[in-house]
Write a protein that holds these residues in place. Structure first.
Motif, short mmCIF file in Angstrom:
data_model
loop_
_atom_site.label_atom_id
_atom_site.label_comp_id
_atom_site.label_asym_id
_atom_site.label_seq_id
_atom_site.Cartn_x
_atom_site.Cartn_y
_atom_site.Cartn_z
N SER A 146 -40.31 1.37 -65.75
CA SER A 146 -40.28 1.58 -67.14
C SER A 146 -39.91 3.17 -67.53
CB SER A 146 -41.50 1.26 -67.86
OG SER A 146 -42.63 1.92 -67.58
N GLU A 147 -40.72 4.10 -66.78
CA GLU A 147 -40.01 5.53 -67.28
C GLU A 147 -38.84 5.87 -66.84
OE1 GLU A 147 -44.74 7.46 -66.65
OE2 GLU A 147 -43.61 6.89 -64.95
N ARG A 148 -38.38 5.36 -65.70
CA ARG A 148 -37.05 5.61 -65.12
C ARG A 148 -36.08 5.12 -66.10
NH1 ARG A 148 -39.49 4.24 -59.91
NH2 ARG A 148 -38.44 2.19 -59.98
N ARG A 149 -36.36 3.75 -66.57
CA ARG A 149 -35.45 3.49 -67.59
C ARG A 149 -35.26 4.06 -68.69
NH1 ARG A 149 -37.95 -1.23 -66.17
NH2 ARG A 149 -38.97 -1.46 -68.25
N ASN A 150 -36.52 4.63 -69.30
CA ASN A 150 -36.74 5.45 -70.53
C ASN A 150 -35.92 6.81 -70.27
OD1 ASN A 150 -38.14 3.22 -71.92
ND2 ASN A 150 -40.18 4.45 -71.38
N THR A 151 -35.99 7.39 -69.03
CA THR A 151 -35.25 8.73 -68.80
C THR A 151 -33.87 8.46 -69.00
OG1 THR A 151 -37.20 9.59 -67.50
CG2 THR A 151 -35.09 10.67 -67.48
N ILE A 152 -33.42 7.44 -68.22
CA ILE A 152 -31.91 7.02 -68.34
C ILE A 152 -31.49 6.81 -69.58
CG2 ILE A 152 -30.13 5.61 -67.34
CD1 ILE A 152 -31.81 5.42 -64.91
N SER A 153 -32.29 5.87 -70.31
CA SER A 153 -31.75 5.72 -71.79
C SER A 153 -31.71 6.87 -72.87
CB SER A 153 -32.74 4.56 -72.36
OG SER A 153 -32.44 4.34 -73.74
N THR A 154 -32.63 7.83 -72.51
CA THR A 154 -32.75 8.88 -73.25
C THR A 154 -31.51 9.94 -73.13
OG1 THR A 154 -34.96 9.11 -73.46
CG2 THR A 154 -33.86 11.09 -73.74
N ALA A 155 -31.06 9.85 -71.95
CA ALA A 155 -30.04 10.69 -71.38
C ALA A 155 -28.44 10.13 -71.96
CB ALA A 155 -29.74 10.61 -70.00
N PHE A 156 -28.35 8.75 -71.95
CA PHE A 156 -27.09 7.90 -72.43
C PHE A 156 -27.15 8.17 -74.11
CE2 PHE A 156 -27.21 5.21 -68.54
CZ PHE A 156 -26.31 6.04 -67.78
N ASN A 157 -28.33 8.32 -74.55
CA ASN A 157 -28.53 8.20 -76.04
C ASN A 157 -28.13 9.50 -76.60
OD1 ASN A 157 -28.71 5.61 -77.14
ND2 ASN A 157 -30.96 5.54 -76.37
N ASN A 158 -28.22 10.63 -75.80
CA ASN A 158 -28.13 11.97 -76.18
C ASN A 158 -26.41 12.43 -76.56
OD1 ASN A 158 -27.53 14.59 -76.29
ND2 ASN A 158 -29.22 15.16 -74.83
N THR A 159 -26.09 12.17 -77.72
CA THR A 159 -24.68 12.33 -78.06
C THR A 159 -24.08 13.52 -77.58
OG1 THR A 159 -25.12 13.17 -80.13
CG2 THR A 159 -24.99 10.68 -80.07
N SER A 160 -24.70 14.44 -77.03
CA SER A 160 -24.05 15.74 -76.67
C SER A 160 -23.85 15.76 -75.08
CB SER A 160 -25.00 17.03 -77.00
OG SER A 160 -26.20 16.84 -76.40
N LYS A 161 -24.26 14.73 -74.44
CA LYS A 161 -23.84 14.49 -72.85
C LYS A 161 -22.93 13.30 -72.77
CE LYS A 161 -28.64 15.62 -70.79
NZ LYS A 161 -29.09 16.48 -71.57
N TYR A 162 -22.00 13.83 -71.83
CA TYR A 162 -20.97 12.93 -71.34
C TYR A 162 -20.98 12.72 -69.82
CZ TYR A 162 -19.39 13.00 -76.31
OH TYR A 162 -19.39 12.78 -77.33
N THR A 166 -18.89 7.46 -62.28
CA THR A 166 -19.44 7.64 -60.87
C THR A 166 -20.83 8.41 -61.04
OG1 THR A 166 -17.48 8.17 -59.58
CG2 THR A 166 -19.44 9.00 -58.56
N GLN A 167 -21.06 9.04 -62.11
CA GLN A 167 -22.37 9.71 -62.33
C GLN A 167 -23.23 8.42 -63.05
OE1 GLN A 167 -21.12 12.81 -65.03
NE2 GLN A 167 -21.56 14.41 -63.16
N VAL A 168 -22.49 7.60 -63.79
CA VAL A 168 -23.24 6.46 -64.46
C VAL A 168 -23.80 5.56 -63.29
CG1 VAL A 168 -23.07 4.58 -65.94
CG2 VAL A 168 -22.10 6.75 -66.53
N ILE A 169 -22.89 5.25 -62.33
CA ILE A 169 -23.43 4.45 -61.32
C ILE A 169 -24.29 4.99 -60.53
CG2 ILE A 169 -22.64 3.48 -59.12
CD1 ILE A 169 -19.43 3.09 -60.40
N GLN A 170 -24.51 6.35 -60.34
CA GLN A 170 -25.52 6.81 -59.68
C GLN A 170 -26.90 6.68 -60.27
OE1 GLN A 170 -23.27 10.53 -58.43
NE2 GLN A 170 -24.90 10.45 -57.28
N LEU A 171 -26.80 6.72 -61.54
CA LEU A 171 -28.16 6.61 -62.51
C LEU A 171 -28.50 5.05 -62.50
CD1 LEU A 171 -27.43 9.03 -65.32
CD2 LEU A 171 -29.00 9.07 -63.61
N LEU A 172 -27.59 4.10 -62.57
CA LEU A 172 -27.84 2.76 -62.49
C LEU A 172 -28.32 2.14 -61.24
CD1 LEU A 172 -24.67 1.43 -64.97
CD2 LEU A 172 -27.30 1.88 -65.80
#
Length: 536
Positions: A146-162, A166-172
Motif C-alpha cells: 500500500s505504501e508503494r502504491r501511495n508513493t507511485i500515485s503521488t508521483a503520477f498526481n503531481n502535475t509538474s512531473k512527466y 518506459t519510466q511508467v512501466i518500470q514503476l508499475l
C-alpha cells in the motif's frame, strides 16, 4: 495518421471512433479534386462554396469548431460534359483532439486522415534519469504494498512531473496486483510524454478485461478534465441487450446496480428509465432509481423516472432520497468497486485491532464516503468483537445509500441487546421510527427448516409453512424464505407462500430471489402485482 481509400459510387464510409469533448474545437478539411460542378452538404446543410478555397481544379473547404460526434458529408459531382451526377455519402465521427482531412480524388475514391492535435502533456520534458532513479529507489524502499502504491500515485498526481512510457512501466512493475496496476495505469496517462508508445503499458495487464478497460479510458481521456458525457447509443444498446437477456432477476439487478454505480457511466433520463424497466418489482425499481440519479446528465427530465413507480409512497421515498443526498446537482454515489477493494484490503492487512478500528471509524466518518449495505457489512466484519461491531454499525448508517437493506447489518450482531441498542440509536438520531425486524438466527432457522422438511405429507408442510409465515414475530432473509418455500413443489403452493412470506422479509431488495422458484411467467406476474400493491 489513419488513411482509408474507398471506391466511388454507392460506397458508404463509416469510420468508427469514440467521440468526446474537445479542447479548442474540431477542424474538418474537405479537399475535392476534379473539374466538376459541386454541391456539398454537412449533416444535411448545404455549404456555400463561395467560402471555399479554389485552386485550379481543387476545391478546399475548412470547417472550424465542428461538434464532436457523428456527422455525414454528402457531395454531388456533376460532369460538365455529360451532365451526369454522382453522389458520395460519407458518415464519419470526429474525435476529440483530432483534426480530420477528407480527400476526394479525381476518380471518386476517398481518403480519410486524422492528425492528433498537440495535447497538454505533449512537448513536456520527462523527469531526468537521476530524479527518476531516486523516485524508483524510494518506491522500492517502501515496506508495504500500500505504501508503494501511495508513493507511485503521488508521483503520477503531481502535475509538474512527466514520464516516458518506459519510466511508467518500470514503476508499475513494482505493483503485483492487477487491479492496482490498472488503476495506476489510468492515473499515469496524464503525465506520459510519448503517448504513441503507451500501448506498451497494456502488456502489463494479464486479463483482457483489464486491457479493454484501459483502452476505453485512454480513448475517452480528455485533457484538463472529463465532463460527464452521456453513453453513446451503440454502447447503451449493447448494455441494455446484455442485461435484458440475463436471468434470473437477481443477476439483472446486479448488472444494473453495477452500471449505475460505475462512476464512468452517465445516462440520459430516458436511457436510465429503459434500464430500470428491465425489472418489474417496485422495490427494485426504487433502489435503481436512487442510485441512477448520480449518473443522469439531464436531471431536469428525472421526472420520467418517478413515472416508473406505481405507489406514491415509493415516489415520496425517492424524492426524499434526492433531497437528502443531493450535493449541488448530484447525490452521493456509492464507492466504486475498485476503491472499495483498495480500502478493504488496506484495513484488513492492518494490525492490531485498534489500528483497524481507527481506520474503519475514519472511513465511516469521512463525509465523502458512501457505501451499500453489503459494502458496510464487509467492512464491519473485519473486526469480531460485538462492541466494536455495534460501534461501527451506528457510525455506518449515515453513509448507507440503500438504507432499506440495513437489516443486514443487524445480522452481524450476535445478541438481542446489541440489536436493540442499534435500533434505539437509529430511532433517536435518524428518526427512523421503526423497530428493527431482525431475521431469524441461523441456528433457529436450521431447526425450523429441518422440522418442516421432516414432515411427510405435502399438506402438513403447507400447514406448517403457512403458520410460520403468519407468526408476526418471525422475520426472514430472502434466502431463508426461499429455502422454506422450496420445500413444496406445487406452483400454486409456492405462489401462495411467496405472497405470505413478503411481510416477513427483512431485505426486500433481494426478494426477487423468490421469483426464481416460480416456473411460469403468469405466476411471476401475479407475485409482482401482489408485491407492488402490498402495504405494511
Amino acid at each position: 495518421m489513419k488513411q482509408l481509400s474507398i471506391l466511388f459510387f454507392g460506397l458508404v464510409i463509416s469510420l468508427s471512433v469514440l467521440a468526446h469533448k474537445n479542447i479548442a474545437g474540431n477542424n474538418l478539411t474537405v479537399s475535392i479534386n476534379g473539374n466538376k460542378n459541386l454541391q456539398v452538404s454537412i449533416d444535411g446543410k448545404d455549404f456555400n462554396l463561395a467560402n471555399s478555397n479554389i485552386l485550379g481544379t481543387k476545391t478546399t473547404i475548412v470547417l472550424n469548431n465542428l461538434e464532436p460526434g457523428q456527422h455525414t458529408l454528402q457531395i454531388i459531382r456533376t460532369d460538365l460534359n455529360t451532365m451526369r451526377s454522382g453522389r458520395i455519402s460519407a458518415p464519419f465521427n470526429l474525435r476529440n483532439n483530432y483534426e480530420m482531412l477528407i480527400n476526394v480524388n479525381n476518380n471518386g475514391s476517398l481518403e480519410l486522415m486524422e492528425n492528433l492535435k498537440p495535447g497538454i502533456s505533449d512537448n513536456q520534458v520527462a523527469i531526468n534519469n537521476a530524479d527518476f532513479n531516486l523516485l524508483l529507489k524510494n518506491v522500492k524502499a517502501q515496506r508495504s504494498a500500500s505504501e508503494r502504491r501511495n508513493t507511485i500515485s503521488t508521483a503520477f498526481n503531481n502535475t509538474s512531473k512527466y514520464f516516458t512510457t518506459t519510466q511508467v512501466i518500470q514503476l508499475l512493475q513494482l505493483i503485483n496486483a492487477e487491479n492496482f496496476r490498472l488503476q495506476l495505469s489510468k492515473l499515469s496517462y496524464r503525465s506520459v510524454t510519448d503517448r504513441s508508445n503507451f500501448y506498451q503499458v497494456y502488456e502489463l495487464l494479464n486479463s483482457q478485461a483489464g486491457k479493454d478497460e484501459l483502452v476505453a479510458y485512454v480513448n475517452n481521456y480528455n485533457e484538463g478534465g472529463n465532463p460527464n458525457s452521456t453513453m453513446n447509443n451503440v454502447n447503451f444498446n449493447n448494455l441494455y441487450q446484455t442485461i435484458q437477456q440475463q436471468w434470473p432477476v437477481s443477476v439483472q439487478m446486479n448488472s444494473l446496480t453495477t452500471a449505475f454505480t460505475n462512476t464512468s457511466n452517465y445516462f440520459t433520463a430516458y436511457q436510465a428509465s429503459q434500464l430500470i424497466q428491465i425489472v418489474s418489482a417496485e422495490s427494485n425499481r426504487l433502489q435503481l432509481a436512487k442510485i441512477s440519479y448520480r449518473s443522469i446528465t439531464d436531471q431536469n427530465n428525472f421526472n420520467q423516472i418517478y413515472n416508473l413507480l406505481s405507489t406514491q409512497a415509493s415516489k415520496n421515498e425517492l424524492s426524499a432520497y434526492i433531497n437528502n443526498n443531493s450535493n449541488g446537482s448530484n447525490p452521493n454515489g456509492v464507492m466504486t468497486d475498485v476503491n472499495f477493494t483498495n480500502l478493504y484490503q488496506n484495513i484488513q492487512q492492518q494490525w492490531p485491532v485498534g489500528t483497524q478500528m481507527n481506520s474503519l471509524t475514519n472511513a465511516f466518518n469521512n463525509t465523502s464516503n458512501y457505501f451499500t449495505t453489503y459494502q458496510a457489512s464487509q467492512l464491519i466484519q473485519i473486526v469480531s468483537a460485538e462492541a466494536n461491531r455495534l460501534q461501527l454499525a451506528k457510525l455506518s448508517y449515515r453513509s448507507i445509500t440503500d438504507q432499506s437493506n440495513f437489516n443486514q447489518i443487524y445480522n452481524l450482531l450476535s445478541n438481542q441487546a446489541s440489536k436493540n441498542e442499534l435500533a434505539a440509536y437509529l430511532n433517536d438520531n435518524y428518526n427512523t421510527g421503526t423497530v428493527a425486524n431482525v431475521a431469524m438466527t441461523d441456528a433457529t432457522f436450521t431447526s425450523l427448516y429441518q422440522s418442516i422438511q421432516a414432515k411427510y405429507l405435502p399438506f402438513e408442510k403447507m400447514t406448517s409453512l403457512t403458520s410460520t409465515f403468519n407468526i408476526t414475530s418471525n422475520y426472514f432473509t430472502s434466502a431463508q424464505a426461499k429455502q422454506l418455500v422450496a420445500l413444496v413443489s406445487s406452483e400454486s403452493n409456492r405462489l401462495q407462500l411467496a405472497k405470505l412470506s413478503y411481510r416477513t422479509i427483512v431485505d426486500r431488495g433481494n426478494f426477487n430471489q423468490l421469483y426464481e422458484l416460480l416456473n411460469s411467467q403468469t405466476s411471476r406476474n401475479e407475485l409482482d402485482t401482489y408485491v407492488k400493491a402490498y402495504k405494511d
